[in-house]
Design a protein around this motif. Structure first.
Motif, PDB file in Angstrom:
ATOM      1  N   ASN A 105       0.825  -1.211   0.000  1.00 28.41           N
ATOM      2  CA  ASN A 105       0.000   0.000   0.000  1.00 28.41           C
ATOM      3  C   ASN A 105       0.860   1.263   0.000  1.00 28.41           C
ATOM      4  O   ASN A 105       0.760   2.104   0.891  1.00 28.41           O
ATOM      5  N   PHE A 106       1.705   1.423  -1.029  1.00 31.62           N
ATOM      6  CA  PHE A 106       2.626   2.551  -1.019  1.00 31.62           C
ATOM      7  C   PHE A 106       1.913   3.888  -1.226  1.00 31.62           C
ATOM      8  O   PHE A 106       2.322   4.911  -0.678  1.00 31.62           O
ATOM      9  N   ALA A 107       0.846   3.900  -2.012  1.00 31.77           N
ATOM     10  CA  ALA A 107       0.102   5.152  -2.238  1.00 31.77           C
ATOM     11  C   ALA A 107      -1.388   4.880  -2.182  1.00 31.77           C
ATOM     12  O   ALA A 107      -2.160   5.397  -2.998  1.00 31.77           O
ATOM     13  N   SER A 108      -1.797   4.040  -1.235  1.00 35.33           N
ATOM     14  CA  SER A 108      -3.231   3.831  -1.021  1.00 35.33           C
ATOM     15  C   SER A 108      -3.828   5.097  -0.428  1.00 35.33           C
ATOM     16  O   SER A 108      -3.115   5.998   0.028  1.00 35.33           O
ATOM     17  N   ALA A 109      -5.156   5.169  -0.427  1.00 35.91           N
ATOM     18  CA  ALA A 109      -5.835   6.402  -0.014  1.00 35.91           C
ATOM     19  C   ALA A 109      -5.530   6.794   1.432  1.00 35.91           C
ATOM     20  O   ALA A 109      -5.550   7.974   1.779  1.00 35.91           O
ATOM     21  N   ASP A 110      -5.231   5.806   2.278  1.00 39.44           N
ATOM     22  CA  ASP A 110      -4.981   6.101   3.689  1.00 39.44           C
ATOM     23  C   ASP A 110      -3.506   6.039   4.071  1.00 39.44           C
ATOM     24  O   ASP A 110      -3.162   6.145   5.244  1.00 39.44           O
ATOM     25  N   GLY A 164       3.569 -21.953 -10.264  1.00 35.76           N
ATOM     26  CA  GLY A 164       5.005 -21.859 -10.441  1.00 35.76           C
ATOM     27  C   GLY A 164       5.501 -20.502 -10.869  1.00 35.76           C
ATOM     28  O   GLY A 164       6.705 -20.275 -10.981  1.00 35.76           O
ATOM     29  N   HIS A 165       4.585 -19.550 -11.103  1.00 40.73           N
ATOM     30  CA  HIS A 165       4.967 -18.213 -11.556  1.00 40.73           C
ATOM     31  C   HIS A 165       4.158 -17.172 -10.776  1.00 40.73           C
ATOM     32  O   HIS A 165       2.958 -17.023 -11.014  1.00 40.73           O
ATOM     33  N   ALA A 166       4.813 -16.473  -9.857  1.00 42.41           N
ATOM     34  CA  ALA A 166       4.124 -15.400  -9.145  1.00 42.41           C
ATOM     35  C   ALA A 166       3.737 -14.299 -10.125  1.00 42.41           C
ATOM     36  O   ALA A 166       4.411 -14.058 -11.124  1.00 42.41           O
ATOM     37  N   MET A 167       2.631 -13.632  -9.830  1.00 39.52           N
ATOM     38  CA  MET A 167       2.137 -12.527 -10.656  1.00 39.52           C
ATOM     39  C   MET A 167       2.236 -11.221  -9.876  1.00 39.52           C
ATOM     40  O   MET A 167       1.864 -11.159  -8.702  1.00 39.52           O
ATOM     41  N   TYR A 168       2.763 -10.206 -10.542  1.00 34.26           N
ATOM     42  CA  TYR A 168       2.789  -8.847 -10.002  1.00 34.26           C
ATOM     43  C   TYR A 168       1.837  -7.986 -10.810  1.00 34.26           C
ATOM     44  O   TYR A 168       1.784  -8.102 -12.037  1.00 34.26           O
ATOM     45  N   TYR A 169       1.083  -7.132 -10.110  1.00 29.11           N
ATOM     46  CA  TYR A 169       0.423  -6.066 -10.845  1.00 29.11           C
ATOM     47  C   TYR A 169       0.443  -4.771 -10.052  1.00 29.11           C
ATOM     48  O   TYR A 169       0.413  -4.762  -8.827  1.00 29.11           O
ATOM     49  N   LEU A 170       0.563  -3.691 -10.820  1.00 27.81           N
ATOM     50  CA  LEU A 170       0.490  -2.333 -10.303  1.00 27.81           C
ATOM     51  C   LEU A 170      -0.882  -1.800 -10.642  1.00 27.81           C
ATOM     52  O   LEU A 170      -1.288  -1.805 -11.812  1.00 27.81           O
ATOM     53  N   ASN A 171      -1.631  -1.372  -9.631  1.00 24.39           N
ATOM     54  CA  ASN A 171      -2.948  -0.763  -9.824  1.00 24.39           C
ATOM     55  C   ASN A 171      -2.834   0.748  -9.714  1.00 24.39           C
ATOM     56  O   ASN A 171      -2.329   1.263  -8.707  1.00 24.39           O
ATOM     57  N   PHE A 231      -0.694   7.529   1.813  1.00 24.46           N
ATOM     58  CA  PHE A 231       0.163   8.575   1.258  1.00 24.46           C
ATOM     59  C   PHE A 231      -0.736   9.635   0.638  1.00 24.46           C
ATOM     60  O   PHE A 231      -1.665   9.315  -0.102  1.00 24.46           O
ATOM     61  N   ASP A 232      -0.444  10.895   0.919  1.00 21.76           N
ATOM     62  CA  ASP A 232      -1.328  11.982   0.499  1.00 21.76           C
ATOM     63  C   ASP A 232      -1.125  12.340  -0.971  1.00 21.76           C
ATOM     64  O   ASP A 232      -0.016  12.668  -1.398  1.00 21.76           O
ATOM     65  N   CYS A 233      -2.189  12.265  -1.736  1.00 23.08           N
ATOM     66  CA  CYS A 233      -2.250  12.756  -3.112  1.00 23.08           C
ATOM     67  C   CYS A 233      -3.566  13.503  -3.258  1.00 23.08           C
ATOM     68  O   CYS A 233      -4.433  13.445  -2.381  1.00 23.08           O
ATOM     69  N   ASP A 234      -3.738  14.185  -4.387  1.00 18.62           N
ATOM     70  CA  ASP A 234      -5.006  14.858  -4.632  1.00 18.62           C
ATOM     71  C   ASP A 234      -6.040  13.877  -5.157  1.00 18.62           C
ATOM     72  O   ASP A 234      -7.135  13.757  -4.614  1.00 18.62           O
ATOM     73  N   LYS A 235      -5.697  13.118  -6.207  1.00 17.00           N
ATOM     74  CA  LYS A 235      -6.616  12.152  -6.815  1.00 17.00           C
ATOM     75  C   LYS A 235      -6.028  10.746  -6.906  1.00 17.00           C
ATOM     76  O   LYS A 235      -6.755   9.755  -6.870  1.00 17.00           O
ATOM     77  N   LEU A 236      -4.733  10.635  -7.048  1.00 19.51           N
ATOM     78  CA  LEU A 236      -4.069   9.372  -7.369  1.00 19.51           C
ATOM     79  C   LEU A 236      -4.118   8.372  -6.217  1.00 19.51           C
ATOM     80  O   LEU A 236      -3.844   8.716  -5.065  1.00 19.51           O
ATOM     81  N   ILE A 237      -4.464   7.128  -6.548  1.00 23.28           N
ATOM     82  CA  ILE A 237      -4.350   5.984  -5.645  1.00 23.28           C
ATOM     83  C   ILE A 237      -3.558   4.918  -6.384  1.00 23.28           C
ATOM     84  O   ILE A 237      -3.858   4.612  -7.547  1.00 23.28           O
ATOM     85  N   ALA A 238      -2.546   4.340  -5.748  1.00 23.69           N
ATOM     86  CA  ALA A 238      -1.746   3.303  -6.414  1.00 23.69           C
ATOM     87  C   ALA A 238      -1.236   2.298  -5.397  1.00 23.69           C
ATOM     88  O   ALA A 238      -0.782   2.681  -4.310  1.00 23.69           O
ATOM     89  N   VAL A 239      -1.327   1.020  -5.748  1.00 23.66           N
ATOM     90  CA  VAL A 239      -0.823  -0.065  -4.907  1.00 23.66           C
ATOM     91  C   VAL A 239      -0.185  -1.121  -5.804  1.00 23.66           C
ATOM     92  O   VAL A 239      -0.434  -1.161  -7.014  1.00 23.66           O
ATOM     93  N   GLU A 240       0.639  -1.966  -5.209  1.00 25.52           N
ATOM     94  CA  GLU A 240       1.194  -3.133  -5.892  1.00 25.52           C
ATOM     95  C   GLU A 240       0.642  -4.391  -5.243  1.00 25.52           C
ATOM     96  O   GLU A 240       0.391  -4.414  -4.040  1.00 25.52           O
ATOM     97  N   VAL A 241       0.484  -5.443  -6.039  1.00 24.63           N
ATOM     98  CA  VAL A 241      -0.005  -6.721  -5.522  1.00 24.63           C
ATOM     99  C   VAL A 241       0.892  -7.847  -6.048  1.00 24.63           C
ATOM    100  O   VAL A 241       1.194  -7.899  -7.245  1.00 24.63           O
ATOM    101  N   ILE A 242       1.313  -8.726  -5.152  1.00 24.60           N
ATOM    102  CA  ILE A 242       2.027  -9.951  -5.523  1.00 24.60           C
ATOM    103  C   ILE A 242       1.103 -11.129  -5.238  1.00 24.60           C
ATOM    104  O   ILE A 242       0.686 -11.343  -4.094  1.00 24.60           O
TER     105      ILE A 242
END
Length: 274
Positions: A143-148, A240-247, A150-161
């Protein structure tokens, strides 16, 4: 079943500066953007932020992020599967240069915004990692830039493994209506990387309304899926293959918040995120 306008295979939006470039015009919406920049050793990339705020997130390698008034050294990481990363926030109406002595690959997650917030550094040790779900639904959310977080005006961003063989973004959920206290309207980009050679995964988006988004895509490293509306999930990782995604998410709401609605057909069997 794939809607070709919503599935973005690797390389199909590449240009001289980006290996992936999804802006609101390309996506057919208003707010969310994602660019991926690859730098050779000693390389640099400059851009103006325009009417959007941006987070520079190392995917592989480290870099320096410089604005007119600030300079941030990002240590980065070996790969998205190795660890969380530090990052830098840069505001709208700014000139930014990213430079990397050793080279690397860097995500620029953006959102059209109104306020000009100060440029800031996000330290890796402050990134919380949440275990969401259990069993074959277990995944790790950064949760590097989730809504609760990191402060942004509109942007929300997280990574998932998502571990190999597991399902994430499950049960299917949506955030395409403004319903105060229950659901927030957010445009979303999924950017994928798969661990190991020949790996792949699957991403499903199903309609939440007549004529809505409908995607079943086989995804590989460098691919993206756009979610303007609809039930999204599951995201399925090959055994056998972990998946990463950036939201990357943003929307018109007066409050920056992540509120979702689970698909009613799957709540009883899953209990939501458990």
């Amino acid at each position: 079943m794939t809607n070709n306008s919503l599935y973005v295979p690797r390389g199909t939006t590449a240009d001289a500066d980006h290996v992936l470039d999804i802006d609101p015009k390309r996506a057919g919406w208003t707010y969310s953007s994602l660019r991926i920049v690859e730098l050779v050793p000693g390389g640099s990339h400059s851009f103006t932020t325009g009417d959007s705020e941006w987070i520079v997130l190392p995917l592989e390698g480290g870099c320096t992020v410089q604005t007119e008034e600030n300079e941030f050294q990002l240590l980065g990481r070996e790969s998205v599967f190795a660890s969380v990363s530090d990052f830098a926030y840069v505001p709208r109406d700014a000139r930014v240069t990213i430079a990397s002595g050793a080279g690397g690959r860097f995500a620029l997650a953006g959102a059209k915004c109104e306020r000009q917030l100060p440029a800031r550094y996000g330290p890796a040790p402050e990134v919380s990692v949440e275990e969401r779900g259990s069993g074959t639904q277990l995944r790790h959310v950064r949760n590097f830039a989730s809504a609760d977080a990191f402060d942004c005006d509109k942007l929300i961003a997280v990574e998932v493994i998502t571990p190999g063989g597991n399902w994430s973004s499950y049960p299917p959920h949506k955030h395409d209506e403004h319903r105060p206290g229950e659901e927030a309207e957010l445009e979303e980009i999924y950017y994928f990387e798969i661990d190991g050679p020949h790996g792949f995964g699957y991403q499903r988006v199903s309609p939440s309304r007549e004529g809505g988004s409908d995607v079943l895509a086989e995804v590989r490293s460098g691919d993206a899926v756009l979610v303007p509306d609809g039930w999204h999930g599951p995201s399925i990782a090959q055994p056998g293959h972990a998946m990463y995604y950036l939201n990357v998410m943003a929307g018109p709401g007066e409050n920056r918040e992540w509120r979702i609605c689970f698909h009613p057909d799957h709540v009883e069997s899953t209990g939501g995120y458990r």
